[in-house]
Design a protein around this motif. Structure first.
Motif, mmCIF file in Angstrom:
data_model
loop_
_atom_site.group_PDB
_atom_site.id
_atom_site.type_symbol
_atom_site.label_atom_id
_atom_site.label_comp_id
_atom_site.label_asym_id
_atom_site.label_seq_id
_atom_site.Cartn_x
_atom_site.Cartn_y
_atom_site.Cartn_z
ATOM 1 N N ASP B 51 0.836 -1.202 0.000
ATOM 2 C CA ASP B 51 0.000 0.000 0.000
ATOM 3 C C ASP B 51 0.873 1.256 0.000
ATOM 4 O O ASP B 51 2.111 1.158 0.017
ATOM 5 N N ALA B 52 0.215 2.427 -0.057
ATOM 6 C CA ALA B 52 0.964 3.678 -0.162
ATOM 7 C C ALA B 52 1.810 3.907 1.082
ATOM 8 O O ALA B 52 2.933 4.418 0.998
ATOM 9 N N GLN B 73 -0.576 9.764 7.014
ATOM 10 C CA GLN B 73 -0.915 10.355 5.718
ATOM 11 C C GLN B 73 -1.303 11.809 5.913
ATOM 12 O O GLN B 73 -2.023 12.149 6.857
ATOM 13 N N GLU B 75 -1.946 14.410 2.914
ATOM 14 C CA GLU B 75 -2.898 14.907 1.920
ATOM 15 C C GLU B 75 -2.398 14.409 0.570
ATOM 16 O O GLU B 75 -1.219 14.102 0.426
ATOM 17 N N THR B 76 -3.281 14.348 -0.416
ATOM 18 C CA THR B 76 -2.859 13.927 -1.744
ATOM 19 C C THR B 76 -2.886 15.120 -2.692
ATOM 20 O O THR B 76 -3.869 15.863 -2.723
ATOM 21 N N ALA B 78 -2.764 16.088 -6.504
ATOM 22 C CA ALA B 78 -3.031 15.350 -7.735
ATOM 23 C C ALA B 78 -3.558 16.304 -8.795
ATOM 24 O O ALA B 78 -4.694 16.771 -8.682
ATOM 25 N N VAL B 89 0.066 12.164 -9.374
ATOM 26 C CA VAL B 89 -0.494 12.042 -8.029
ATOM 27 C C VAL B 89 0.668 11.872 -7.045
ATOM 28 O O VAL B 89 1.527 11.017 -7.252
ATOM 29 N N VAL B 91 0.780 10.966 -3.109
ATOM 30 C CA VAL B 91 0.173 10.696 -1.809
ATOM 31 C C VAL B 91 1.230 11.095 -0.785
ATOM 32 O O VAL B 91 2.268 10.453 -0.665
ATOM 33 N N TYR B 139 -3.725 19.321 20.619
ATOM 34 C CA TYR B 139 -4.730 18.447 21.227
ATOM 35 C C TYR B 139 -4.336 16.969 21.166
ATOM 36 O O TYR B 139 -5.206 16.093 21.078
ATOM 37 N N ASP B 212 -9.126 15.774 24.970
ATOM 38 C CA ASP B 212 -10.487 16.278 24.744
ATOM 39 C C ASP B 212 -10.535 17.802 24.777
ATOM 40 O O ASP B 212 -11.510 18.403 24.369
ATOM 41 N N LEU B 214 -8.054 21.529 24.209
ATOM 42 C CA LEU B 214 -6.792 22.068 23.731
ATOM 43 C C LEU B 214 -5.853 22.349 24.904
ATOM 44 O O LEU B 214 -6.289 22.634 26.005
#
Lengths: 215, 215
Positions: B51-52, B73, B75-76, B78, B89, B91, B139, B212, B214
């Motif tokens: 997988d990526a 991860q 952001e992608t 593309a 693209v 990833v 957080y 829960d 900040l």
């Protein structure tokens, strides 16, 4: 480098109906997963789409007629096991719309809790989108995009409560919303009510407002 | 459907050095952008990577020797414009490591503020990663991954302060950290100090703790 990778975009389109988050699905009419329910999506058209978000908007427009929903990239699902045709990438987006603006057509709406088994890994995509919306609603104006353009503060509070799954105190909710200054009054327009008319409000600007504290 | 799309993974590897967030880059030795600085990354190997994320781990291991950093991860990216070779693209992932565990080798470390122009759209990837880390640190237990396995509470507070760019009150920081219960004492090991020895702590579990409220 020769790659043999399928590149798709899928959209988790969410709305509120009957007090609950619903997701739009459609029945596939070709292999793989012929006859199964799946999210709206498809191949990126590299000869036509400028970017992945453009692909997502094209698919939504073609399949639901909706031209400008709240749309945000969710996560990319990319591995060799998710599609029987081979190594495959889905750049997943989620979109929020008011139920009123959704003329369903080719799509069905199903409650997000207790979904049947969807094609590919689409149950994972829905779960990721629902978690994102529930988390993000607590510290942003996101919930407004599940309402029509004009809404009352009571409608807004109920929408937050439905997404967050908990009751909010009316006066502290109103104090919070008012201090954040992302809504403007719709002049000369009120909702007729049994007791006294309620003021309509709308979002001041198109972009999402992030709160500095949780609701 | 015939697609002509390049599918890559890029990694924004961040660490703290000289009190500031730094990113790892390397000079490209081939076209496009030959001779320019770029993030570690490359093609997904569809015959080898499951997988990526596996692609990202393979690239990090090959280029930095780091086998198990905090990796998530991002952001992608593309579109048809980001790579002169065609529709592409990326990833994108981000990784956090303690400066001590980074033997740089083929990579250079640059401060994230005031970066030179990088190859492709890699400045955008770095900006997105820095924003994510700064937001998420407020957080979550994310900042711990920029420290060695064992650290003192003073070191932890300084790390949060460097990422968030603001001073934290010592007693409320300690009360908060203690109430969240994600650290455990390292027994029989203290840091020698000028005044009194400081207790070492480590993360209780590998997974990220979300607060829960900040900080």
């Amino acid at each position: 480098m020769v790659q043999n990778i399928i590149v798709t975009v899928d959209v988790v389109l969410l709305t509120l109906r009957d007090e609950r988050l619903h997701v739009a699905v459609q029945r596939r009419d070709k292999e793989p997963y012929n006859g199964q329910l799946a999210l709206p999506g498809g191949y990126i058209h590299d000869n036509e789409d400028f970017d992945a978000e453009g692909s997502a908007r094209r698919m939504l427009k073609d399949k639901t007629g909706i031209a400008a929903p709240y749309l945000e990239q969710l996560e990319t699902f990319a591995n060799s096991a998710r599609d029987p045709r081979g190594w495959s990438v889905s750049v997943a987006y989620y979109a929020l719309v008011a139920p009123e603006s959704l003329s369903v057509g080719q799509l069905d709406l199903l409650p997000v809790d207790g979904l049947p088994v969807l094609a590919f890994d689409h149950n994972k995509l829905v779960a990721a989108a629902v978690q994102r919306v529930r988390n993000k609603a607590a510290y942003s104006s996101l919930a407004c995009y599940l309402l029509p353009e004009r809404f009352t503060l009571t409608e807004l509070q109920h929408t937050y409560e439905k997404i967050l799954g908990s009751r909010l105190d009316k006066s502290s909710f109103r104090r919070k919303i008012s201090s954040l200054d992302f809504l403007e009054m719709v002049k000369d327009e009120v909702q007729a009510g049994r007791q006294r008319p309620a003021q309509f409000w709308k979002l001041k600007q198109g972009s999402l407002t992030i709160f500095d504290k949780l609701l």
